[in-house]
Design a protein around this motif. Structure first.
Motif, PDB file in Angstrom:
ATOM      1  N   GLU A 190       0.822  -1.209   0.000  1.00  0.00           N
ATOM      2  CA  GLU A 190       0.000   0.000   0.000  1.00  0.00           C
ATOM      3  C   GLU A 190       0.862   1.268   0.000  1.00  0.00           C
ATOM      4  OE1 GLU A 190      -2.739  -0.791   3.223  1.00  0.00           O
ATOM      5  OE2 GLU A 190      -4.125  -1.778   1.826  1.00  0.00           O
ATOM      6  N   ALA A 191       2.009   1.223   0.650  1.00  0.00           N
ATOM      7  CA  ALA A 191       2.932   2.358   0.605  1.00  0.00           C
ATOM      8  C   ALA A 191       3.408   2.579  -0.837  1.00  0.00           C
ATOM      9  CB  ALA A 191       4.118   2.139   1.540  1.00  0.00           C
ATOM     10  N   LEU A 192       3.720   1.503  -1.537  1.00  0.00           N
ATOM     11  CA  LEU A 192       4.127   1.602  -2.942  1.00  0.00           C
ATOM     12  C   LEU A 192       2.985   2.160  -3.783  1.00  0.00           C
ATOM     13  CD1 LEU A 192       6.221   0.960  -5.193  1.00  0.00           C
ATOM     14  CD2 LEU A 192       5.149  -1.294  -5.359  1.00  0.00           C
ATOM     15  N   ILE A 193       1.804   1.621  -3.610  1.00  0.00           N
ATOM     16  CA  ILE A 193       0.624   2.062  -4.360  1.00  0.00           C
ATOM     17  C   ILE A 193       0.366   3.543  -4.135  1.00  0.00           C
ATOM     18  CG2 ILE A 193      -1.898   1.839  -4.468  1.00  0.00           C
ATOM     19  CD1 ILE A 193      -1.382  -1.216  -3.792  1.00  0.00           C
ATOM     20  N   ASN A 194       0.525   3.996  -2.895  1.00  0.00           N
ATOM     21  CA  ASN A 194       0.251   5.396  -2.538  1.00  0.00           C
ATOM     22  C   ASN A 194       1.413   6.339  -2.840  1.00  0.00           C
ATOM     23  OD1 ASN A 194      -2.330   4.738  -1.601  1.00  0.00           O
ATOM     24  ND2 ASN A 194      -1.536   4.202   0.412  1.00  0.00           N
ATOM     25  N   GLY A 195       2.515   5.793  -3.335  1.00  0.00           N
ATOM     26  CA  GLY A 195       3.665   6.640  -3.661  1.00  0.00           C
ATOM     27  C   GLY A 195       4.467   7.072  -2.453  1.00  0.00           C
ATOM     28  N   ASP A 196       4.311   6.382  -1.338  1.00  0.00           N
ATOM     29  CA  ASP A 196       5.054   6.698  -0.112  1.00  0.00           C
ATOM     30  C   ASP A 196       6.393   5.961  -0.132  1.00  0.00           C
ATOM     31  OD1 ASP A 196       2.887   8.217   0.742  1.00  0.00           O
ATOM     32  OD2 ASP A 196       1.966   6.503   1.764  1.00  0.00           O
ATOM     33  N   TYR A 197       7.228   6.305  -1.102  1.00  0.00           N
ATOM     34  CA  TYR A 197       8.471   5.574  -1.348  1.00  0.00           C
ATOM     35  C   TYR A 197       9.453   5.651  -0.183  1.00  0.00           C
ATOM     36  CZ  TYR A 197       6.417   5.925  -5.964  1.00  0.00           C
ATOM     37  OH  TYR A 197       5.548   5.882  -7.010  1.00  0.00           O
ATOM     38  N   ASP A 198       9.448   6.747   0.540  1.00  0.00           N
ATOM     39  CA  ASP A 198      10.361   6.883   1.681  1.00  0.00           C
ATOM     40  C   ASP A 198      10.020   5.900   2.801  1.00  0.00           C
ATOM     41  OD1 ASP A 198      11.712   8.888   0.361  1.00  0.00           O
ATOM     42  OD2 ASP A 198      10.616  10.507   1.356  1.00  0.00           O
ATOM     43  N   ASP A 199       8.774   5.448   2.849  1.00  0.00           N
ATOM     44  CA  ASP A 199       8.346   4.515   3.901  1.00  0.00           C
ATOM     45  C   ASP A 199       8.727   3.067   3.605  1.00  0.00           C
ATOM     46  OD1 ASP A 199       7.218   6.661   5.176  1.00  0.00           O
ATOM     47  OD2 ASP A 199       5.168   6.213   4.519  1.00  0.00           O
ATOM     48  N   LEU A 200       9.064   2.761   2.369  1.00  0.00           N
ATOM     49  CA  LEU A 200       9.302   1.364   1.986  1.00  0.00           C
ATOM     50  C   LEU A 200      10.423   0.717   2.781  1.00  0.00           C
ATOM     51  CD1 LEU A 200       8.850   1.556  -1.888  1.00  0.00           C
ATOM     52  CD2 LEU A 200       7.222   0.737  -0.175  1.00  0.00           C
ATOM     53  N   VAL A 201      11.514   1.423   3.016  1.00  0.00           N
ATOM     54  CA  VAL A 201      12.641   0.872   3.759  1.00  0.00           C
ATOM     55  C   VAL A 201      12.230   0.541   5.182  1.00  0.00           C
ATOM     56  CG1 VAL A 201      14.927   1.388   4.689  1.00  0.00           C
ATOM     57  CG2 VAL A 201      14.375   1.990   2.341  1.00  0.00           C
ATOM     58  N   ASN A 202      11.462   1.413   5.791  1.00  0.00           N
ATOM     59  CA  ASN A 202      11.058   1.202   7.186  1.00  0.00           C
ATOM     60  C   ASN A 202      10.004   0.116   7.343  1.00  0.00           C
ATOM     61  OD1 ASN A 202      12.756   3.191   8.198  1.00  0.00           O
ATOM     62  ND2 ASN A 202      11.290   4.789   7.681  1.00  0.00           N
ATOM     63  N   LEU A 203       9.370  -0.285   6.257  1.00  0.00           N
ATOM     64  CA  LEU A 203       8.324  -1.304   6.333  1.00  0.00           C
ATOM     65  C   LEU A 203       8.856  -2.711   6.061  1.00  0.00           C
ATOM     66  CD1 LEU A 203       5.464   0.669   4.591  1.00  0.00           C
ATOM     67  CD2 LEU A 203       5.615   0.042   7.010  1.00  0.00           C
ATOM     68  N   ALA A 204      10.147  -2.848   5.934  1.00  0.00           N
ATOM     69  CA  ALA A 204      10.744  -4.175   5.759  1.00  0.00           C
ATOM     70  C   ALA A 204      10.473  -4.996   7.008  1.00  0.00           C
ATOM     71  CB  ALA A 204      12.246  -4.070   5.512  1.00  0.00           C
ATOM     72  N   LYS A 205      10.238  -6.271   6.817  1.00  0.00           N
ATOM     73  CA  LYS A 205       9.978  -7.139   7.974  1.00  0.00           C
ATOM     74  C   LYS A 205      11.246  -7.286   8.784  1.00  0.00           C
ATOM     75  CE  LYS A 205       6.281  -9.818   5.945  1.00  0.00           C
ATOM     76  NZ  LYS A 205       5.814 -11.146   5.533  1.00  0.00           N
TER      77      LYS A 205
END
Length: 96
Positions: free
Chosen positions: A77-92
């Motif tokens: 959902e972060a990718l879909i919403n364009g929240d690219y900066d959040d992707l690193v922090n959402l790693a398991k």
């Protein structure tokens, strides 16, 4: 060079389907029409395309599709919403 697309569909049951294709318009039609009766999306129609990105290197596209399929719902959902900066922090991560 031939283009490839990695895409994410949102299904009627609120799940996401990630796929890869060289013809995005035709592939969306196939998902929407139920062209493949044994596919994940067949019983989850209608579907809505919520994300796609284009690649020139098919190998990179395949790698990214596999990577996204492993992601959590929140990360997709972060990718879909364009929240690219959040992707690193959402790693398991495992916390002991």
């Amino acid at each position: 060079m031939k283009k490839s697309f990695v895409y994410i569909l949102k299904c009627i049951d609120n799940t996401y389907y990630t796929g890869i294709t060289s013809n995005l318009e035709n592939r969306l039609f196939q998902h929407s029409s139920g062209f493949y009766k044994n596919s994940y999306t067949y019983k989850r129609r209608p579907v809505t395309m919520v994300f796609y990105t284009e690649f020139i290197d098919i190998n990179l596209a395949i790698e990214k599709e596999k990577q996204i399929k492993k992601w959590s719902r929140v990360k997709k959902e972060a990718l879909i919403n364009g929240d690219y900066d959040d992707l690193v922090n959402l790693a398991k991560k495992k916390f002991e």
